[in-house]
Motif scaffolding. Structure first.
Motif, mmCIF file in Angstrom:
data_model
loop_
_atom_site.group_PDB
_atom_site.id
_atom_site.type_symbol
_atom_site.label_atom_id
_atom_site.label_comp_id
_atom_site.label_asym_id
_atom_site.label_seq_id
_atom_site.Cartn_x
_atom_site.Cartn_y
_atom_site.Cartn_z
ATOM 1 N N PHE A 9 0.876 -1.380 -0.154
ATOM 2 C CA PHE A 9 0.146 0.290 0.044
ATOM 3 C C PHE A 9 0.635 1.347 -0.005
ATOM 4 C CE2 PHE A 9 0.701 1.211 4.262
ATOM 5 C CZ PHE A 9 0.892 -0.081 4.685
ATOM 6 N N TRP A 10 1.736 1.140 0.744
ATOM 7 C CA TRP A 10 2.845 2.594 0.302
ATOM 8 C C TRP A 10 3.771 2.173 -0.522
ATOM 9 C CZ3 TRP A 10 8.141 0.357 -0.380
ATOM 10 C CH2 TRP A 10 7.710 -0.797 0.040
ATOM 11 N N ALA A 13 0.677 4.113 -2.650
ATOM 12 C CA ALA A 13 0.354 5.901 -2.617
ATOM 13 C C ALA A 13 1.988 7.020 -2.609
ATOM 14 C CB ALA A 13 0.446 6.096 -0.810
ATOM 15 N N MET A 15 5.262 6.044 -2.078
ATOM 16 C CA MET A 15 6.461 5.790 -1.460
ATOM 17 C C MET A 15 7.126 4.905 -1.205
ATOM 18 S SD MET A 15 6.037 5.497 3.258
ATOM 19 C CE MET A 15 5.206 6.592 3.627
ATOM 20 N N TYR A 17 10.661 2.379 0.037
ATOM 21 C CA TYR A 17 10.960 1.444 -0.063
ATOM 22 C C TYR A 17 12.300 2.361 1.464
ATOM 23 C CZ TYR A 17 12.288 -2.990 3.337
ATOM 24 O OH TYR A 17 12.894 -3.727 4.425
ATOM 25 N N TYR A 20 9.230 4.145 3.830
ATOM 26 C CA TYR A 20 8.969 3.599 4.819
ATOM 27 C C TYR A 20 9.242 2.656 5.244
ATOM 28 C CZ TYR A 20 6.668 -1.134 5.418
ATOM 29 O OH TYR A 20 6.254 -2.245 6.908
ATOM 30 N N SER A 21 10.568 2.265 5.700
ATOM 31 C CA SER A 21 11.790 1.868 6.319
ATOM 32 C C SER A 21 11.922 2.718 7.590
ATOM 33 C CB SER A 21 12.806 0.604 5.882
ATOM 34 O OG SER A 21 13.249 0.161 6.815
ATOM 35 N N ILE A 23 10.455 5.286 8.571
ATOM 36 C CA ILE A 23 8.865 5.916 9.598
ATOM 37 C C ILE A 23 8.888 4.419 10.306
ATOM 38 C CG2 ILE A 23 6.453 6.174 9.197
ATOM 39 C CD1 ILE A 23 6.592 7.530 6.784
ATOM 40 N N CYS A 24 9.106 3.413 9.861
ATOM 41 C CA CYS A 24 8.629 2.516 11.036
ATOM 42 C C CYS A 24 9.705 2.247 12.042
ATOM 43 C CB CYS A 24 9.106 1.012 10.291
ATOM 44 S SG CYS A 24 7.661 0.645 8.942
ATOM 45 N N ALA A 25 11.092 2.897 11.526
ATOM 46 C CA ALA A 25 11.981 2.742 12.582
ATOM 47 C C ALA A 25 12.044 3.599 13.487
ATOM 48 C CB ALA A 25 13.615 2.728 12.004
ATOM 49 N N LEU A 27 8.834 5.191 13.860
ATOM 50 C CA LEU A 27 8.115 4.895 15.066
ATOM 51 C C LEU A 27 8.323 4.087 16.208
ATOM 52 C CD1 LEU A 27 5.000 4.308 12.534
ATOM 53 C CD2 LEU A 27 5.519 6.226 14.132
ATOM 54 N N VAL A 28 9.636 2.855 16.221
ATOM 55 C CA VAL A 28 9.929 1.872 16.932
ATOM 56 C C VAL A 28 10.833 3.043 18.041
ATOM 57 C CG1 VAL A 28 11.112 0.084 17.903
ATOM 58 C CG2 VAL A 28 9.560 -0.543 15.788
ATOM 59 N N ARG A 29 11.149 3.180 18.018
ATOM 60 C CA ARG A 29 12.151 3.958 18.383
ATOM 61 C C ARG A 29 11.411 4.716 19.059
ATOM 62 N NH1 ARG A 29 15.377 6.160 14.003
ATOM 63 N NH2 ARG A 29 16.424 4.075 13.495
ATOM 64 N N ASN A 30 10.067 5.243 18.731
ATOM 65 C CA ASN A 30 9.945 6.706 19.609
ATOM 66 C C ASN A 30 8.840 6.062 20.630
ATOM 67 O OD1 ASN A 30 10.290 8.912 18.495
ATOM 68 N ND2 ASN A 30 8.755 9.158 17.092
ATOM 69 N N SER B 131 12.182 -3.639 13.444
ATOM 70 C CA SER B 131 11.388 -2.951 12.801
ATOM 71 C C SER B 131 10.752 -2.665 11.395
ATOM 72 C CB SER B 131 11.552 -1.265 12.805
ATOM 73 O OG SER B 131 12.780 -1.019 11.714
ATOM 74 N N SER B 132 11.558 -2.922 10.870
ATOM 75 C CA SER B 132 11.898 -3.883 9.265
ATOM 76 C C SER B 132 12.974 -4.371 8.622
ATOM 77 C CB SER B 132 10.766 -2.663 7.936
ATOM 78 O OG SER B 132 11.314 -1.685 8.109
ATOM 79 N N VAL B 148 16.983 -2.184 10.471
ATOM 80 C CA VAL B 148 17.002 -0.695 11.052
ATOM 81 C C VAL B 148 16.771 -0.480 12.412
ATOM 82 C CG1 VAL B 148 15.934 1.707 10.280
ATOM 83 C CG2 VAL B 148 15.486 0.368 8.676
ATOM 84 N N GLU B 149 16.180 -1.460 13.288
ATOM 85 C CA GLU B 149 16.250 -0.942 14.706
ATOM 86 C C GLU B 149 15.165 -2.237 14.869
ATOM 87 O OE1 GLU B 149 16.968 2.337 16.281
ATOM 88 O OE2 GLU B 149 16.742 0.775 17.087
ATOM 89 N N ASP B 178 -3.914 10.276 -0.051
ATOM 90 C CA ASP B 178 -3.420 8.812 -0.212
ATOM 91 C C ASP B 178 -1.943 8.573 0.449
ATOM 92 O OD1 ASP B 178 -4.073 7.554 -3.805
ATOM 93 O OD2 ASP B 178 -4.775 6.886 -1.946
ATOM 94 N N ALA B 182 -1.591 6.335 4.426
ATOM 95 C CA ALA B 182 -0.578 5.455 4.243
ATOM 96 C C ALA B 182 0.249 5.565 5.470
ATOM 97 C CB ALA B 182 0.820 5.503 2.911
ATOM 98 N N ILE B 186 0.470 1.999 8.178
ATOM 99 C CA ILE B 186 1.962 2.047 9.101
ATOM 100 C C ILE B 186 2.215 2.357 10.418
ATOM 101 C CG2 ILE B 186 4.397 2.833 9.120
ATOM 102 C CD1 ILE B 186 4.761 3.671 5.932
ATOM 103 N N VAL B 190 2.723 -0.850 12.818
ATOM 104 C CA VAL B 190 3.614 -0.819 13.362
ATOM 105 C C VAL B 190 3.038 -1.409 15.064
ATOM 106 C CG1 VAL B 190 6.233 0.688 14.332
ATOM 107 C CG2 VAL B 190 5.404 0.266 11.551
ATOM 108 N N MET B 194 3.997 -3.621 17.682
ATOM 109 C CA MET B 194 4.936 -3.779 18.507
ATOM 110 C C MET B 194 3.641 -4.197 19.810
ATOM 111 S SD MET B 194 7.173 -0.078 18.419
ATOM 112 C CE MET B 194 5.625 1.095 18.140
#
Lengths: 70, 200
Positions: A9-10, A13, A15, A17, A20-21, A23-25, A27-30, B131-132, B148-149, B178, B182, B186, B190, B194
């Motif tokens: 989906f990203w 839209a 975005m 990779y 995307y990667s 952003i995920c990282a 979010l996890v760090r926060n 994270s991915s 990455v994390e 869009d 997205a 995401i 995520v 978690m």
């Protein structure tokens, strides 16, 4: 190459990779617990110094760094 | 005489580059013996130059029988969590679902989604939340997992995760473009991953 293969989906839209990667990282760090969270955020701080060049000479560099002027 | 040298050298480097798939390549030798022989024939007085392959650690050969242990290299951009560790099994969170990797697994490249990586060694299981990233499994039972994390699950703060999940669910319903949708999606993915990592 199947051009109508199911894209994530990203990507649909617009975005990439990497975005995307990252952003995920972020979010996890926060969502980390305290000492680890500040460690992770200081580790990931980025600092740029950008200078435009005109006529073969650099102009005054501007400093940009991450979070403050998000 | 030296005109022939460059022709001979060019010929050996050209033949060296005609490889089949990387999964079929046998153990790469530390130095190309063809090159060294041709060199000593033409220029016996000088030492052969070192080629990049002599600086690299040779790729471990694909053994003919399935090895008993899986070698795992788990790396992050800022640290190498596991480097050449021999384990019994790893379970990676691939986009197609939790994938168990045992020694002798077929060579695979798997894209990972946010989720738990568990490393099983004897009776110990170590879990990390990724994270991915990607998991590359080679024919010689070496698995390279890059993320990455990655954090041990007990470093995730449940309150922050719940708050994030609520925020992003709300953003998802109010998103217009869009790209916003997205990003909100995401966030929801995520945070729910978690959440299930903490509670599961």
């Amino acid at each position: 190459m199947a051009s109508n293969a199911a894209v994530p989906f990203w990507r649909a839209a617009g975005m990439t990779y990497i975005t995307y990667s990252n952003i995920c990282a972020n979010l996890v760090r926060n969502c980390l617990k305290e000492p680890y969270k500040t460690e992770a955020l200081t580790r990931e701080k980025v600092h740029f110094s950008i200078s435009k060049w005109t006529d073969g000479k650099p102009e005054k560099p501007t400093i940009r760094s991450d979070s403050p002027e998000d | 005489m030296f005109r022939q040298a460059s022709r001979l050298l060019a010929r050996t480097t050209a033949s060296r580059r005609s490889r089949a798939f990387s999964s079929d390549v046998p153990a790469t030798p530390a130095q190309d013996s063809n090159f060294i022989e041709s060199w000593t024939k033409v220029v016996p007085n000088l030492d052969p130059p070192k080629t990049p392959s002599s600086f690299m650690a040779p790729r471990p050969a694909t053994p003919s029988s399935i090895p008993t242990k899986l070698t795992v290299n788990f790396v992050l951009p800022y640290a190498s969590e596991l480097s050449g560790k021999e384990v019994d099994m790893v379970i990676v969170p691939a986009t197609t679902g939790q994938m168990g990797v045992l020694p002798g697994h077929v060579p695979t490249i798997a894209e990972l989604k946010p989720g738990i990586l568990s490393v099983h060694e004897g009776n110990d299981v170590t879990k990390y939340f990724l994270s991915s990233g990607f998991a590359l499994i080679h024919a010689n039972s070496v698995a390279d997992i890059i993320a990455v994390e990655a954090v041990p699950v007990d470093r995730l703060d449940p309150a922050l995760v719940q708050k994030g999940l609520a925020d992003f669910t709300q953003k998802l319903s109010s998103a217009t473009t869009d790209l916003e949708k997205a990003e909100a999606q995401i966030g929801v993915d995520v945070h729910s991953a978690m959440n299930s990592a903490i509670t599961g």
